[in-house]
Each structure stands twice: as structure tokens, then as C-alpha cells.
Design a protein around this motif. Structure first.
Motif, PDB file in Angstrom:
ATOM      1  N   ALA A  45       0.845  -1.201   0.000  1.00  0.00           N
ATOM      2  CA  ALA A  45       0.000   0.000   0.000  1.00  0.00           C
ATOM      3  C   ALA A  45       0.878   1.248   0.000  1.00  0.00           C
ATOM      4  CB  ALA A  45      -0.913  -0.021   1.224  1.00  0.00           C
ATOM      5  N   SER A  66      -1.642  -6.433  -5.295  1.00  0.00           N
ATOM      6  CA  SER A  66      -1.273  -5.698  -4.090  1.00  0.00           C
ATOM      7  C   SER A  66      -2.008  -6.191  -2.841  1.00  0.00           C
ATOM      8  CB  SER A  66      -1.522  -4.195  -4.276  1.00  0.00           C
ATOM      9  OG  SER A  66      -2.821  -3.992  -4.761  1.00  0.00           O
ATOM     10  N   SER A  67      -2.999  -7.051  -3.041  1.00  0.00           N
ATOM     11  CA  SER A  67      -3.775  -7.480  -1.869  1.00  0.00           C
ATOM     12  C   SER A  67      -3.756  -9.000  -1.726  1.00  0.00           C
ATOM     13  CB  SER A  67      -5.217  -7.003  -2.023  1.00  0.00           C
ATOM     14  OG  SER A  67      -6.044  -7.684  -1.105  1.00  0.00           O
ATOM     15  N   TRP A  69      -6.104 -10.480  -0.549  1.00  0.00           N
ATOM     16  CA  TRP A  69      -7.506 -10.884  -0.702  1.00  0.00           C
ATOM     17  C   TRP A  69      -7.927 -10.782  -2.165  1.00  0.00           C
ATOM     18  CZ3 TRP A  69      -7.323 -12.844   3.724  1.00  0.00           C
ATOM     19  CH2 TRP A  69      -6.837 -12.144   4.832  1.00  0.00           C
ATOM     20  N   ASP A  70      -6.975 -10.781  -3.077  1.00  0.00           N
ATOM     21  CA  ASP A  70      -7.266 -10.594  -4.502  1.00  0.00           C
ATOM     22  C   ASP A  70      -8.127 -11.754  -5.029  1.00  0.00           C
ATOM     23  OD1 ASP A  70      -7.101 -10.315  -7.335  1.00  0.00           O
ATOM     24  OD2 ASP A  70      -5.314  -9.081  -7.035  1.00  0.00           O
ATOM     25  N   ASP A 109       0.856  -8.296   4.664  1.00  0.00           N
ATOM     26  CA  ASP A 109       0.409  -7.819   3.354  1.00  0.00           C
ATOM     27  C   ASP A 109       0.898  -8.818   2.310  1.00  0.00           C
ATOM     28  OD1 ASP A 109       3.075  -7.306   2.811  1.00  0.00           O
ATOM     29  OD2 ASP A 109       2.901  -5.151   3.135  1.00  0.00           O
TER      30      ASP A 109
END
Ligand code: CTP
Length: 404
Positions: A45, A66-67, A69-70, A109
Motif C-alpha cells: 500500500a 497488491s492485496s 484478498w485478490d 500484506d
């Protein structure tokens, strides 16, 4: 000649953590792609506060992750999928905070998570630190760096110089080109690990008067390519260079000289400290006995000035005869009859390996053809770019060191 693609077939996960140096990462993606790699960008982030994923997606031609949870990943395990596909994970820039996270094995992350989840034996981790000099010098960061090394992480840089904050010191991220060069080097086989290699390169310049001299057309490219190739192969490299316009390959110790005698004086004390000596320099065979103090002028007679010449020391032959001499490799730049002259030079200079090439046909060019002549016979390394040839030659030399 087709451009060499040193990262052809390599899949690199490029991680960006937060820092001004993120602007260099865009260029880095271009360099890696140009070198043949496929690049998957993963951002924290904080990195997204410095550069947008749009830029990096366009340059890498792949959506950025970037996540953790993608939902694009069918099994919802981006950290596993991304790290399993990679040939290496390179984090550039690696912030002080990100290094600390790596040391502690934290995984809050996607980027830190995939670094932790990667198969450690198969997927190497390289980090390019980027931070203010005080942050870099802080005992906490230095402790973290030492621990990362113990954990098998490769550190690239940092560089010293002007910092975004206006201060000057250690902590700058390496430039994109340097990082790409380091990654290419990382993948080269370490056939000279722990060896020291001494190389001469370029022409020499023998002064006639303050404005003129005797020199030749050697560009130094072959010697510089060999220095880079030997360093990529894990060697500690010393490069003694005559006057050339070439940048020093990364990680190579360079000693600049002008004349044959300076080259001789620089090489001789170094030679016994090295396992291999490669003489690529086109050393001037003769020099004026004494350079004129003032510029030589026409005297109106129409006759050129006469000056006496004397022979220069033969650096290669001198090193080859030292007690405990390094493994010596000579070059023979010939205008014709390469094989015959190379064979003769090998015997005359008493060196185990001579590399013949057609001098005038390759001086200054980026490619070459080499003929290896040793006690067993001859072998051609066919025409290609000088760095590829240099890597092949380094492998040939390494083989001869282990199986004399
Ligand atoms: N060399 C050297 N010192 C010199 C001359 C040559 O170390 N004074 C090395 C070169 O770096 C090269 C090899 O010896 O590795 C052969 O160089 P070359 O100029 O081709 O050979 P010469 O001995 O000068 O023979 P010639 O000029 O007669 O061909």
C-alpha cells in the motif's frame, strides 16, 4: 546480430515497498523485460502512495497484485501462486520497514506474505534497500541486514550519493540498469567462486611529446567484457586498464594506467595475489626512449623529427615466468594466420592458453570470434557478442583450473 537476452525464460516477481525510489522501479521493469524476463509486479500500500499500479501494469504487460484478498486467483491464494511461479523475488525498493518485516517473518500484506511463503530452496530473494542514510546506518537496520544475509537473502546495494531528502550518504537504491545487471549476474553459474582474476585491457599510450603519442585501436571491450563475466562467475576481479572510454563493470576493482611500463608496474605486484591472469591489453611494443619536454615543431627542412625507440617490457611473459605464477591466458590479435601465430605465441610466452582473434577486424566492435589454443590443440568459439564470448571463455578457463 540478435540482441542478447540474458533473462530469457526467467520469471521475476518484482516487489515494491514504499519509498521515493519507486520511480526507478518503472525503469527497472523496462530493463528486465528488455532483457527477456517476464515480470510480475507486487506492490505494498505504501508503494502505491509513490507510483500507480497503472504505470507498472502497462510496462510489465501484467495486472499488478497488491492485496492478499485478490479475488482474481481461483483458489484465493495469490501469495502461493505468485511465489511458486517465480525464478526469483526481487524487492526494489526495499524500505527499512520492509527489511524489518522480512527479518521477523511477518506477513500482514501480500508482498511480505509471499516472501515468507516462497519455497526458500528454489526461489531466491533479492532486496535493493532504499532509505535515508541515517535509517540505513541505524543499528536496527544493520542488524536486520546481517540477519537477512544469514537467512540467505542477497542484498543489492545500496548506493551512496545524493538522497531525495537532500542529504548525502549511503542508502540510495541502485539505478535500474545496475539492478538488472546484478540480477543477470546472480543467475550466471559461479564457476570462479572464491578465485581472484587479474585482467589487462585496452591500448597503452606512449608519449612522443606533450601532445602526441603512440597507441593503437584497441577499445578495451573484450577485456572489460571478461572482467564482467569473471565477476558474474563469482571471481574477485582486478582490471588494469589503459586509456579507454568504458565504464567499470559492477563490482570490479579498476586500476587506470597510460603506458606499458605503468601497466607492467601495476600488474607485477598484483599477479602473485591472483589465481588467473588474462592479458587482453594491446600493449605498445615500443616507446620513444624519452618523451620530448616540449611539442616537437617542424624545422622547415621537410624532414620529420627523428626519435629513438626502445622495446617495452612483455608483461604477460614476465608474469608467466614468476615463481607461483597465476594461470596465464594471452591474447593474440593478428591480421592473418591466427592459428599459427597463436601457437607460436603460446610457446614463446610459455603460457598454457592463448586466445587468437583477427585484431583489425574486431577492434571496437561488439562481436568477435575466438580461437583457443592450448597444449591439447585448437577450439573455435564462433562469432557472437563479446560478453557471450567472455562468459564462454571464463567457463573454459574455469574448466582448465579444475582439470589441468
Ligand atoms: N603482451 C604483454 N606485454 C607486451 C606485449 C604483449 O603483456 N609488451 C601480451 C598481450 O596482452 C597479449 C599477448 O601478450 O596477451 C600477445 O600480444 P601481441 O601484441 O599479439 O604479441 P607480441 O608479443 O607483441 O607479438 P607481435 O606484436 O610480434 O605479434
Amino acid at each position: 546480430m540478435a540482441e542478447r537476452q540474458d533473462l530469457d525464460g526467467r520469471h521475476i516477481v518484482l516487489g515494491l515497498s514504499g519509498g521515493i525510489a519507486c520511480y526507478k522501479s518503472a525503469e527497472l521493469v523496462r530493463e528486465l523485460v528488455k532483457a527477456g524476463a517476464t515480470v510480475q509486479v507486487v506492490m505494498t500500500a505504501a508503494a502505491e502512495a509513490f507510483i500507480t499500479p497503472v504505470t507498472l501494469q502497462a510496462l510489465s504487460n501484467r495486472p499488478v497484485y497488491s492485496s492478499q484478498w485478490d479475488a482474481r486467483e481461483a483458489n484465493n491464494m495469490a501469495h502461493i501462486n505468485l511465489s511458486r511461479e517465480a525464478d526469483a523475488v526481487l524487492v526494489a525498493p526495499a524500505s527499512a520497514d520492509f527489511l524489518a518485516k522480512l527479518v521477523q517473518g511477518r506477513a500482514d500484506d501480500l508482498l511480505s506474505l509471499l516472501c515468507l511463503a516462497r519455497p526458500i530452496e528454489r526461489v531466491p530473494l533479492l532486496v535493493a534497500p532504499a532509505m535515508n542514510r541515517e535509517m540505513w546506518a541505524h543499528p536496527a537496520t544493520q542488524r536486520n541486514v546481517a540477519q537477512l544475509r544469514l537467512d540467505g537473502t542477497t542484498l543489492l546495494g545500496p548506493d551512496a550519493g545524493d538522497q531525495a531528502c537532500g542529504e548525502i550518504g549511503d542508502g540510495r537504491m541502485l539505478e535500474a540498469e545496475a539492478l538488472c545487471e546484478e540480477l543477470i549476474a546472480f543467475f550466471q553459474p559461479k564457476v570462479l567462486a572464491g578465485r581472484r582474476v587479474l585482467i589487462t585491457a585496452g591500448p597503452t599510450f606512449e608519449a612522443i611529446d606533450p601532445v602526441r603519442g603512440i597507441t593503437n585501436l584497441s577499445s578495451g571491450k573484450m577485456g572489460f567484457a571478461l572482467a564482467r563475466a569473471a565477476r558474474e562467475a563469482g571471481a574477485e576481479v582486478t582490471l588494469v586498464a589503459g586509456p579507454v572510454h568504458l565504464g567499470t563493470p559492477r563490482g570490479v576493482r579498476r586500476i587506470d594506467v597510460q603506458t606499458a611500463r605503468q601497466m607492467h608496474d601495476a600488474v607485477l605486484p598484483e599477479a602473485p595475489l591472483h589465481a588467473v591472469f588474462i592479458a587482453t591489453a594491446a600493449v605498445a611494443d615500443w616507446r620513444p626512449v624519452a618523451a620530448a619536454e616540449h611539442k616537437l615543431k617542424k624545422d622547415g627542412s621537410g624532414r620529420p623529427p627523428a626519435f629513438e625507440m626502445t622495446e617495452n617490457p612483455d608483461i604477460l611473459a614476465t608474469v608467466a615466468r614468476l615463481p607461483g605464477a597465476p594461470y596465464c591466458v594471452g591474447f593474440a590479435a593478428e591480421s592473418h594466420d591466427v592459428a599459427r601465430h597463436a601457437r607460436e605465441k603460446r610457446l614463446r610466452k610459455q603460457v598454457p592458453l592463448i586466445v587468437g582473434n583477427l585484431g583489425p577486424a574486431t577492434f571496437g566492435l561488439d562481436h568477435n570470434t575466438l580461437l583457443l589454443v592450448d597444449e591439447h590443440g585448437e577450439r573455435e568459439l564462433p562469432t557472437t557478442d563479446k560478453l557471450t564470448l567472455a562468459r564462454d571463455l571464463v567457463r573454459e578457463i574455469a574448466q582448465r583450473l579444475t582439470t589441468p
